[in-house]
Enzyme design. Sequence first.
Site, PDB file in Angstrom:
ATOM      1  N   ASN A   6       0.903  -1.111   0.374  1.00 43.19           N
ATOM      2  CA  ASN A   6       0.284  -0.131  -0.056  1.00 43.19           C
ATOM      3  C   ASN A   6       0.854   1.156  -0.050  1.00 43.19           C
ATOM      4  O   ASN A   6       1.886   1.375   0.865  1.00 43.19           O
ATOM      5  CB  ASN A   6      -1.212   0.333   1.117  1.00 43.19           C
ATOM      6  CG  ASN A   6      -2.031   1.079   1.199  1.00 43.19           C
ATOM      7  OD1 ASN A   6      -1.840   1.788   0.663  1.00 43.19           O
ATOM      8  ND2 ASN A   6      -2.331   1.120   2.477  1.00 43.19           N
ATOM      9  N   LYS A   8       0.131   4.227  -0.184  1.00 37.78           N
ATOM     10  CA  LYS A   8      -0.532   5.061   0.436  1.00 37.78           C
ATOM     11  C   LYS A   8      -0.389   6.426  -0.196  1.00 37.78           C
ATOM     12  O   LYS A   8      -0.559   6.635  -1.034  1.00 37.78           O
ATOM     13  CB  LYS A   8      -0.130   5.755   1.902  1.00 37.78           C
ATOM     14  CG  LYS A   8       0.107   3.999   2.827  1.00 37.78           C
ATOM     15  CD  LYS A   8       0.293   4.411   4.304  1.00 37.78           C
ATOM     16  CE  LYS A   8       0.169   3.090   4.704  1.00 37.78           C
ATOM     17  NZ  LYS A   8      -0.039   3.501   6.170  1.00 37.78           N
ATOM     18  N   HIS A  86      -9.052   0.891   5.780  1.00 39.52           N
ATOM     19  CA  HIS A  86      -7.334   1.482   5.842  1.00 39.52           C
ATOM     20  C   HIS A  86      -8.166   1.731   7.201  1.00 39.52           C
ATOM     21  O   HIS A  86      -8.470   3.102   7.374  1.00 39.52           O
ATOM     22  CB  HIS A  86      -7.208   1.649   4.852  1.00 39.52           C
ATOM     23  CG  HIS A  86      -5.527   2.024   5.439  1.00 39.52           C
ATOM     24  ND1 HIS A  86      -4.995   2.878   6.489  1.00 39.52           N
ATOM     25  CD2 HIS A  86      -4.512   1.165   5.198  1.00 39.52           C
ATOM     26  CE1 HIS A  86      -3.465   2.806   6.480  1.00 39.52           C
ATOM     27  NE2 HIS A  86      -3.651   1.061   6.070  1.00 39.52           N
ATOM     28  N   GLU A  88      -6.395   4.348   8.564  1.00 40.31           N
ATOM     29  CA  GLU A  88      -6.003   6.233   7.864  1.00 40.31           C
ATOM     30  C   GLU A  88      -7.359   6.887   7.647  1.00 40.31           C
ATOM     31  O   GLU A  88      -7.655   7.783   8.215  1.00 40.31           O
ATOM     32  CB  GLU A  88      -5.107   6.071   7.186  1.00 40.31           C
ATOM     33  CG  GLU A  88      -3.523   5.589   7.848  1.00 40.31           C
ATOM     34  CD  GLU A  88      -2.333   5.160   6.769  1.00 40.31           C
ATOM     35  OE1 GLU A  88      -2.464   4.987   5.583  1.00 40.31           O
ATOM     36  OE2 GLU A  88      -1.617   4.087   7.620  1.00 40.31           O
ATOM     37  N   GLU A 155      -4.676  -5.105  10.331  1.00 38.60           N
ATOM     38  CA  GLU A 155      -3.660  -4.597  10.692  1.00 38.60           C
ATOM     39  C   GLU A 155      -4.090  -3.518  11.870  1.00 38.60           C
ATOM     40  O   GLU A 155      -4.896  -1.896  12.272  1.00 38.60           O
ATOM     41  CB  GLU A 155      -3.740  -3.420   9.891  1.00 38.60           C
ATOM     42  CG  GLU A 155      -3.674  -4.174   8.926  1.00 38.60           C
ATOM     43  CD  GLU A 155      -2.695  -2.875   7.144  1.00 38.60           C
ATOM     44  OE1 GLU A 155      -1.691  -2.483   7.300  1.00 38.60           O
ATOM     45  OE2 GLU A 155      -3.766  -1.742   7.461  1.00 38.60           O
ATOM     46  N   GLY A 161       2.693   1.751  11.074  1.00 40.59           N
ATOM     47  CA  GLY A 161       4.771   3.167  10.222  1.00 40.59           C
ATOM     48  C   GLY A 161       4.829   3.888  11.905  1.00 40.59           C
ATOM     49  O   GLY A 161       5.818   4.413  11.915  1.00 40.59           O
ATOM     50  N   SER A 191       4.151  -2.736  10.114  1.00 41.61           N
ATOM     51  CA  SER A 191       5.408  -2.668   9.966  1.00 41.61           C
ATOM     52  C   SER A 191       5.879  -3.857   9.679  1.00 41.61           C
ATOM     53  O   SER A 191       7.319  -4.988  10.641  1.00 41.61           O
ATOM     54  CB  SER A 191       5.688  -2.259  12.224  1.00 41.61           C
ATOM     55  OG  SER A 191       5.196  -1.012  12.018  1.00 41.61           O
TER      56      SER A 191
HETATM   57  P1  13P Z   1       3.522   0.197   7.407  1.00 42.00           P
HETATM   58  O1  13P Z   1       4.239  -1.301   6.442  1.00 42.00           O
HETATM   59  O2  13P Z   1       4.196   1.577   6.669  1.00 42.00           O
HETATM   60  O3  13P Z   1       3.486  -0.330   8.783  1.00 42.00           O
HETATM   61  O4  13P Z   1       2.143   0.062   6.893  1.00 42.00           O
HETATM   62  C1  13P Z   1       1.001  -0.483   6.955  1.00 42.00           C
HETATM   63  C2  13P Z   1      -0.580  -0.972   6.709  1.00 42.00           C
HETATM   64  O5  13P Z   1      -0.845   0.371   6.585  1.00 42.00           O
HETATM   65  C3  13P Z   1      -0.245  -0.834   5.437  1.00 42.00           C
HETATM   66  O6  13P Z   1      -1.691  -1.013   5.182  1.00 42.00           O
END
Ligand code: 13P
Length: 232
Positions: A6, A8, A86, A88, A155, A161, A191
């Site tokens: 992803n 983002k 997601h 976010e 997740e 992150g 992560s």
């Molecule tokens: P990270 O791998 O940067 O922690 O992000 C995970 C994520 O949100 C994938 O959708």
Amino acid sequence: VIIAGNFKSFKSRKGTAEYLKELNSLVSDSSQEVIVFPPATALDNYDGKVNVGIQNGYPAENGAFTGEITLDQIREFDIDTILLGHSERREILGESNELVKEKFDFYKDHNFNTLLCIGETLELRERGFDEVKSFLLSQLEGIDLSYEKLVIAYEPIWAIGTGVTPTNDQIEETLKVISEVSKKPVLYGGSVKLNNIEEILALDSCSGVLVGGASLDSDTFGEMVKTADRLS
Ligand code: 13P
């Protein structure tokens, strides 16, 4: 297994095209299912082994939805894979379970591969596993868990992150609970890096990973796919 990346809101259209050229050449012989989700502005008809999906979509064919992207625009690029819910989007954009379900139902009706993300906050995790369990199940409420093209991505928000991952036992325990309610593949995200992908993929209930930061470099992500190849 499924190895998904992803992006983002990182990478331009040009950067995405270069990335896909490199990644496609690195993983052309892989037996894994490789998917990347670039920003919507970078969508195109890309050739190659890597499947390109979209990070979000409004549940309509078209219409007066300023700033949103609907089915007609997504189809222009032959996209048939969508990431939904997601954290976010839930946390920053305020997407409710109801809206996520509406999107899921719409894109299911249009036969999309749907990667549905669920995950708890640290505060909830600290309240104990029973709370985590009921929260995750509430995020799946109303979702057709037998939909043929459903993939669930667990997740935990506190692992995204942050460089912090749950213990392998915690991941397995959580993925197992999800696997008990749906027979569809369950991925872990949060992560995931080159140095921990192997142990995560080795977990019994894990059908793959959803990678954020570490997917942005094509060499690293290509290595992650190759790690999965070595394990299978
Ligand atoms: P990270 O791998 O940067 O922690 O992000 C995970 C994520 O949100 C994938 O959708």
